[in-house]
Motif scaffolding. Structure first.
Motif, PDB file in Angstrom:
ATOM      1  N   ASN A 127     -55.549 -49.456  35.089  1.00  0.00           N
ATOM      2  CA  ASN A 127     -54.108 -49.676  35.226  1.00  0.00           C
ATOM      3  C   ASN A 127     -53.851 -51.123  35.620  1.00  0.00           C
ATOM      4  O   ASN A 127     -54.706 -51.759  36.247  1.00  0.00           O
ATOM      5  CB  ASN A 127     -53.532 -48.760  36.314  1.00  0.00           C
ATOM      6  CG  ASN A 127     -53.059 -47.431  35.760  1.00  0.00           C
ATOM      7  OD1 ASN A 127     -52.555 -47.366  34.635  1.00  0.00           O
ATOM      8  ND2 ASN A 127     -53.224 -46.371  36.536  1.00  0.00           N
TER       9      ASN A 127
ATOM     10  N   ASP B 260     -52.623 -54.064  37.959  1.00  0.00           N
ATOM     11  CA  ASP B 260     -52.505 -54.160  39.410  1.00  0.00           C
ATOM     12  C   ASP B 260     -51.093 -54.651  39.726  1.00  0.00           C
ATOM     13  O   ASP B 260     -50.742 -55.800  39.441  1.00  0.00           O
ATOM     14  CB  ASP B 260     -53.564 -55.116  39.967  1.00  0.00           C
ATOM     15  CG  ASP B 260     -53.616 -55.029  41.485  1.00  0.00           C
ATOM     16  OD1 ASP B 260     -52.549 -55.189  42.124  1.00  0.00           O
ATOM     17  OD2 ASP B 260     -54.694 -54.787  42.030  1.00  0.00           O
TER      18      ASP B 260
ATOM     19  N   ALA C 112     -56.742 -49.979  51.325  1.00  0.00           N
ATOM     20  CA  ALA C 112     -57.345 -48.737  51.785  1.00  0.00           C
ATOM     21  C   ALA C 112     -58.840 -48.889  51.595  1.00  0.00           C
ATOM     22  O   ALA C 112     -59.312 -49.047  50.479  1.00  0.00           O
ATOM     23  CB  ALA C 112     -56.810 -47.580  50.947  1.00  0.00           C
TER      24      ALA C 112
ATOM     25  N   LYS D 287     -54.938 -61.022  45.025  1.00  0.00           N
ATOM     26  CA  LYS D 287     -53.648 -60.440  44.668  1.00  0.00           C
ATOM     27  C   LYS D 287     -52.472 -61.347  45.004  1.00  0.00           C
ATOM     28  O   LYS D 287     -51.322 -60.967  44.802  1.00  0.00           O
ATOM     29  CB  LYS D 287     -53.493 -59.083  45.349  1.00  0.00           C
ATOM     30  CG  LYS D 287     -54.634 -58.124  44.961  1.00  0.00           C
ATOM     31  CD  LYS D 287     -54.320 -56.709  45.326  1.00  0.00           C
ATOM     32  CE  LYS D 287     -55.518 -55.810  45.045  1.00  0.00           C
ATOM     33  NZ  LYS D 287     -55.112 -54.454  44.646  1.00  0.00           N
TER      34      LYS D 287
END
Ligand code: CTP
Length: 401
Positions: free
Chosen positions: A307, A309, A329, A345
């Motif tokens: 998928n 990000d 997480a 990110k």
């Protein structure tokens, strides 16, 4: 809490009007000044003498009563107040308010009001459930009127029960106190738009099956609620969760990561974004158009594709919010992994939590997090998810200031 507050109560004409006498008493006990307007029909249920004795103030009712108008005009009556409480808000009174009628002192004062209004509905359960009343209540909500109740229980009509009872006097008093408490809270995010993702995503395999994860949405929803309490306009993009929508938040419901990505970019521009969703990293390579049957024998192979990000797409976008917060997480090497995610990110900080099963973070009410940013690592004590949310919003407000 209520000392010095000026509260105007508009009593409507319903059986439950007698319960409002107790509300007047309790508000006065807590230091509020209470003035009352009775609707014409309210006088069938409680008398101006009783109300006046309890409130210790002149009771108003007539729009064109020269004595009353001289004493205090109806405009002043609704202006010179911190809060207007409408109780019981009957179906008829709600309908008149929703339509802006000013056919007697009570409704004229509500129309001229500058103060916030809380309505406490009370009526037969069928009247409350009627589409006309629901439409009117939704109209009032959209106009900014707040509601306490109605509560569920027995009706005045013998043998009938349901949702429509006036909330208990002490619940109304608690609602009034909560209103003033919220009004007194500082609003560091006033005028800001905060975007939050929350919950899991689900990725379909065929029309009846999907893969997902154990995210409850509690932490993301708590962040959205805290941002709203801090005065922000909040868009919450949420995967499927079983918890309630936070108050005062625009919720966009999505299922898959691709839908979440689209909803996030559709919600821009934003001043800050908190990506708390547990986005599924992969989705099945192709969704079978029909339910996969087991008749064929061997279990079907499942192939996955990655998928996008969402956090990274936002963090590196030219429409990037000023402050971007991600979550990490982890079950191992929490800080190292979170540090890596911060870079990769394009986030300003990463809220790192250990989600190994022993910690009980997924689905639980408490969280033990470390804030990883360019400034270093800040380990917070174990807190409730609401407290983590409050602290995070304070941190964001600081960065936006
Ligand atoms: N995230 C995202 N889109 C994805 C995957 C993750 O926006 N497709 C966001 C999450 O909302 C979270 C952060 O990225 O804010 C980190 O999520 P996490 O699952 O910890 O990291 P991953 O990038 O998936 O890395 P890994 O699963 O390898 O730990």
């Amino acid at each position: 809490m209520l000392a010095g507050k000026r509260i105007l109560i508009v009593i409507g004409g319903g059986i439950a009007a007698y319960k409002v006498l107790e509300v007047i008493r309790r508000l006065k006990e807590r230091g509020a000044t209470v003035r009352v307007i009775l609707t014409r029909s309210a006088k069938e249920f409680v008398t101006p003498i009783t109300v006046g004795a309890l409130s210790g103030e002149t009771v108003f009712s007539e729009l064109f009563n020269p004595a009353e108008e001289q004493d205090i005009g109806h405009i002043v009556l609704s202006r010179d107040t911190d809060l207007i409480l409408v109780a019981p808000a009957t179906a008829n009174l709600i309908a008149r308010m929703a339509n802006g009628l000013a056919d007697e002192l009570a409704t004229a004062s509500l129309l001229a009001a500058a103060a916030p209004i809380i309505a406490c509905p009370a009526m037969n359960q069928r009247m409350w459930a009627h589409p006309a009343t629901q439409r009117n209540a939704a109209r009032l909500l959209a106009d900014g009127v707040r509601f306490i109740g109605p509560a569920e229980g027995r009706m005045a009509e013998r043998g009938e029960a349901g949702v429509g009872r006036l909330s208990e006097p002490m619940d109304i008093v608690a609602g009034v106190e909560a209103f003033f408490a919220a009004a007194a809270t500082p609003k560091p995010l006033a005028g800001r738009h905060v975007l939050v993702t929350s919950g899991p995503t689900i990725e379909p395999i065929d029309p009846v099956r999907f893969i997902t994860n154990r995210s409850s949405g509690k932490q993301g929803h708590a962040v959205a609620a805290a941002a709203a309490r801090a005065g922000a306009r909040v868009t919450l993009v949420s995967g499927p969760v079983s918890i309630a929508d936070p108050a005062g938040v625009d919720v966009v419901r999505v299922e898959t990561a691709l839908e979440m990505l689209e909803a996030v970019f559709a919600a821009l521009p934003a001043d800050a974004a908190v990506m708390a969703a547990a986005v599924s990293d992969w989705r099945p390579a192709g969704v079978a158009p029909q339910k996969i049957k087991k008749a064929a024998g061997d279990p079907p192979p499942l192939a996955f594709v990655e998928n996008p990000d969402i956090l990274a797409s936002l963090g590196h976008s030219d429409r990037r919010p000023k402050v971007v917060v991600g979550f990490a997480a982890e079950t191992t090497d929490v800080e190292t992994n979170a540090g890596r995610k911060l870079q990769a990110k394009g986030a300003d900080c990463i809220v790192a939590n250990d989600v190994s099963p022993e910690g009980g973070v997924f689905g639980g009410d408490r969280n033990s997090v470390r804030i990883v940013s360019a400034a270093g690592i800040d380990a917070w004590p174990t807190l409730s998810k609401d407290e983590v949310a409050e602290r995070l919003i304070a941190l964001i407000a600081g960065r936006l200031a």
